[in-house]
Motif scaffolding. Structure first.
Motif, PDB file in Angstrom:
ATOM      1  N   ASP A 188       0.850  -1.193   0.000  1.00  0.00           N
ATOM      2  CA  ASP A 188       0.000   0.000   0.000  1.00  0.00           C
ATOM      3  C   ASP A 188       0.882   1.237   0.000  1.00  0.00           C
ATOM      4  O   ASP A 188       1.367   1.684   1.027  1.00  0.00           O
ATOM      5  N   GLN A 189       1.119   1.782  -1.190  1.00  0.00           N
ATOM      6  CA  GLN A 189       2.016   2.934  -1.327  1.00  0.00           C
ATOM      7  C   GLN A 189       1.351   4.257  -0.970  1.00  0.00           C
ATOM      8  O   GLN A 189       1.997   5.302  -0.973  1.00  0.00           O
ATOM      9  N   ARG A 190       0.047   4.223  -0.654  1.00  0.00           N
ATOM     10  CA  ARG A 190      -0.640   5.475  -0.333  1.00  0.00           C
ATOM     11  C   ARG A 190      -0.325   5.951   1.074  1.00  0.00           C
ATOM     12  O   ARG A 190      -0.564   7.093   1.407  1.00  0.00           O
ATOM     13  N   ARG A 191       0.218   5.069   1.911  1.00  0.00           N
ATOM     14  CA  ARG A 191       0.539   5.461   3.285  1.00  0.00           C
ATOM     15  C   ARG A 191       1.677   6.469   3.257  1.00  0.00           C
ATOM     16  O   ARG A 191       2.735   6.206   2.656  1.00  0.00           O
ATOM     17  N   ARG A 274     -13.652  26.136  11.552  1.00  0.00           N
ATOM     18  CA  ARG A 274     -14.853  26.700  10.924  1.00  0.00           C
ATOM     19  C   ARG A 274     -14.494  27.291   9.563  1.00  0.00           C
ATOM     20  O   ARG A 274     -13.467  27.948   9.411  1.00  0.00           O
ATOM     21  N   GLY A 275     -15.323  27.053   8.584  1.00  0.00           N
ATOM     22  CA  GLY A 275     -15.119  27.622   7.259  1.00  0.00           C
ATOM     23  C   GLY A 275     -14.362  26.731   6.303  1.00  0.00           C
ATOM     24  O   GLY A 275     -14.232  27.067   5.118  1.00  0.00           O
ATOM     25  N   LEU A 276     -13.874  25.566   6.769  1.00  0.00           N
ATOM     26  CA  LEU A 276     -13.153  24.651   5.891  1.00  0.00           C
ATOM     27  C   LEU A 276     -14.093  23.572   5.358  1.00  0.00           C
ATOM     28  O   LEU A 276     -15.140  23.284   5.939  1.00  0.00           O
ATOM     29  N   LEU A 277     -13.694  22.974   4.260  1.00  0.00           N
ATOM     30  CA  LEU A 277     -14.457  21.902   3.649  1.00  0.00           C
ATOM     31  C   LEU A 277     -14.269  20.605   4.423  1.00  0.00           C
ATOM     32  O   LEU A 277     -13.247  20.407   5.086  1.00  0.00           O
ATOM     33  N   ALA A 278     -15.235  19.711   4.313  1.00  0.00           N
ATOM     34  CA  ALA A 278     -15.068  18.365   4.851  1.00  0.00           C
ATOM     35  C   ALA A 278     -14.077  17.601   3.982  1.00  0.00           C
ATOM     36  O   ALA A 278     -13.640  18.090   2.931  1.00  0.00           O
ATOM     37  N   ARG A 279     -13.720  16.399   4.401  1.00  0.00           N
ATOM     38  CA  ARG A 279     -12.652  15.657   3.736  1.00  0.00           C
ATOM     39  C   ARG A 279     -12.933  15.408   2.247  1.00  0.00           C
ATOM     40  O   ARG A 279     -12.101  15.713   1.392  1.00  0.00           O
ATOM     41  N   ALA A 280     -14.097  14.842   1.923  1.00  0.00           N
ATOM     42  CA  ALA A 280     -14.370  14.473   0.531  1.00  0.00           C
ATOM     43  C   ALA A 280     -14.379  15.685  -0.398  1.00  0.00           C
ATOM     44  O   ALA A 280     -13.741  15.658  -1.457  1.00  0.00           O
ATOM     45  N   ARG A 401      -3.838  21.382   5.473  1.00  0.00           N
ATOM     46  CA  ARG A 401      -2.760  20.407   5.643  1.00  0.00           C
ATOM     47  C   ARG A 401      -2.672  19.930   7.091  1.00  0.00           C
ATOM     48  O   ARG A 401      -2.346  18.768   7.350  1.00  0.00           O
ATOM     49  N   THR A 402      -2.964  20.806   8.025  1.00  0.00           N
ATOM     50  CA  THR A 402      -2.955  20.407   9.432  1.00  0.00           C
ATOM     51  C   THR A 402      -4.140  19.497   9.750  1.00  0.00           C
ATOM     52  O   THR A 402      -4.005  18.520  10.491  1.00  0.00           O
ATOM     53  N   THR A 403      -5.288  19.815   9.163  1.00  0.00           N
ATOM     54  CA  THR A 403      -6.502  19.044   9.442  1.00  0.00           C
ATOM     55  C   THR A 403      -6.484  17.698   8.741  1.00  0.00           C
ATOM     56  O   THR A 403      -6.838  16.678   9.332  1.00  0.00           O
ATOM     57  N   TYR A 404      -6.076  17.670   7.469  1.00  0.00           N
ATOM     58  CA  TYR A 404      -6.040  16.430   6.685  1.00  0.00           C
ATOM     59  C   TYR A 404      -4.594  16.171   6.271  1.00  0.00           C
ATOM     60  O   TYR A 404      -4.221  16.340   5.099  1.00  0.00           O
ATOM     61  N   ASP A 405      -3.780  15.759   7.223  1.00  0.00           N
ATOM     62  CA  ASP A 405      -2.348  15.642   6.953  1.00  0.00           C
ATOM     63  C   ASP A 405      -2.001  14.469   6.053  1.00  0.00           C
ATOM     64  O   ASP A 405      -0.853  14.347   5.605  1.00  0.00           O
ATOM     65  N   ASP A 406      -2.960  13.587   5.757  1.00  0.00           N
ATOM     66  CA  ASP A 406      -2.680  12.459   4.871  1.00  0.00           C
ATOM     67  C   ASP A 406      -3.003  12.765   3.410  1.00  0.00           C
ATOM     68  O   ASP A 406      -2.739  11.941   2.536  1.00  0.00           O
TER      69      ASP A 406
END
Length: 423
Positions: A188-191, A274-280, A401-406
């Motif tokens: 799994d190279q996505r890690r 607040r004000g940021l998009l969800a992950r998807a 980047r801090t919220t969704y660091d992956d």
């Protein structure tokens, strides 16, 4: 008015309605198990909003089309079709299921079909009535119980690793991860940190002279699987999280842990500013931004060849389409049916826009399959980032980047950034 509890909703149902809800719940769980069991599906499976729909009945003679799985299960419980409509309506009124009628192709032609889908409340109500508990789902980035148990065995083995092949009768706790487990841990190279394990061919034993080629030495070898540096770091950083998540797995806790090691599952809770998009939606925005930076649109690259093979130059309108993603590819990126709508309807202004692809731009000779159906959807459009989307991306990139660091998000050009006076 307080929201009704699942156990109370179950108690309100009569025995027949409880039976119907149980059968639909079992069908829902079987479908979920089938989706999770497709471990070697190289592509993305359909979203839950599609596969959770179960066929309840076909409006045609059973002597010809037979019974559906749900009808058969109901018959096994001495429940028959009479009164099915009222039972479904009662469950629907309580928001425990959704019901939809459509048509399906059979040997009799197109016939009406009734489909049902369990709601989240319906699933919780069935579990409360049957005494089931919801399965645990590890936070994003953590392993399943099965993969974690494999990683623990490798950690216990230490630097020597474990042989990939074990003699018959070797206890499970002394066996190396199976080939299927290594597929996920090693390939799994996505890690972000890279594979957690690696397999190497190493020498095993003293060399001996080849009987066929005198003077040539034969070195016996074997394949062994080892924990990588990324695997060691993952173990030490999350061992206390796993102890909380899967307490039945005896995983040793090192005496010294890294300074950034997590203390509990609370460290995995994503608190979206607040004000940021969800992950998807953010994943989709990143894909649009990347194509925008690369001036990339798949059909601008692929369709001109079909036009030239037909003896014509591609239309200028085709080559003038904005960089982005065609709407039929959006689902492959996010597996979400609402991500595009979130960008199009962002509260402070659309972060993306859609540009229609007219039928006369479709490549000649590639518009229809042999059965007469269209190769490309009639409502095909290009989804592309807007100026507001570029500004939003640049202004909030570090927070994302801090919220969704992956999620690997490309840098924003300076031209997208607002001057200090305008921010």
């Amino acid at each position: 008015m307080p929201r009704p509890q699942p156990a109370d909703l179950w108690a309100e149902l009569n025995p027949r309605q409880q039976t119907y809800l149980t059968v639909i719940y079992n069908a829902d769980q079987d479908a979920e198990a089938n989706q999770k069991g497709g471990a070697f599906d190289w592509g993305h499976g359909p979203p839950a909003s599609e596969w959770r729909w179960q066929t309840f009945s076909l409006k045609a003679p059973k002597e010809v089309v037979g019974r559906t799985a749900i009808q058969y299960a109901l018959a096994q419980k001495d429940e028959h079709d009479q009164g099915a409509g009222s039972s479904l309506a009662a469950l629907r009124r309580r928001l425990l299921i959704e019901v939809m009628e459509d048509y399906v192709q059979t040997i009799l032609g197109m016939i009406p079909r009734v489909r049902v889908k369990l709601t989240t409340l319906g699933r919780a109500t069935a579990r409360a009535g049957l005494g089931h508990t919801a399965p645990k789902s590890p936070p994003r980035g953590l392993l399943s119980e099965w993969l974690w148990s494999n990683l623990v065995r490798l950690y216990r083995a230490g630097p020597a690793g474990m042989p990939t092949d074990s003699p018959r009768g070797t206890p499970t706790e002394e066996r190396a991860p199976s080939e299927k487990a290594r597929f996920f841990l090693e390939r799994d190279q996505r890690r972000p940190g890279g594979p957690l394990v690696e397999t190497k061919c190493v020498r095993n034993g003293e060399p001996r002279e080849s009987p066929m080629y005198p003077g040539h030495m034969i070195y016996p070898t074997e394949y062994r699987v080892y924990l990588t540096a990324a695997g060691q770091a993952h173990y030490e950083q999350h061992v206390r999280c796993y102890a909380e998540l899967w307490p039945d797995i005896d995983a040793p806790v090192p005496e010294e842990l890294p300074e950034d090691a997590h203390s509990s599952l609370d460290d995995h809770k994503v608190r979206k500013p607040r004000g940021l998009l969800a992950r998807a939606p953010f994943q989709l925005l990143v894909a649009l931004v990347r194509n925008d930076l690369d001036d990339k649109l798949w059909i601008r690259k692929e369709w001109p060849a079909y036009w030239k093979n037909f003896g014509s130059e591609p239309p200028e309108a085709l080559m003038a389409l904005p960089a982005g993603i065609t709407t039929n590819h959006v689902h492959r990126i996010t597996r979400s049916s609402t991500a595009a709508a979130k960008l199009l309807g962002f509260r402070s202004g659309p972060l993306a826009a859609e540009t229609e692809i007219y039928q006369w731009l479709y490549p000649p000779g590639r518009r229809y399959w042999s059965d007469g159906s269209q190769v490309w959807p009639e409502d095909l459009k290009v989804l592309h980032v807007t100026d507001a989307g570029r500004t939003h991306y640049a202004a909030n990139l570090e927070a994302y980047r801090t919220t969704y660091d992956d999620i690997e998000a490309p840098d924003a050009p300076d031209a997208w950034k607002l001057p200090p006076s305008a921010s």
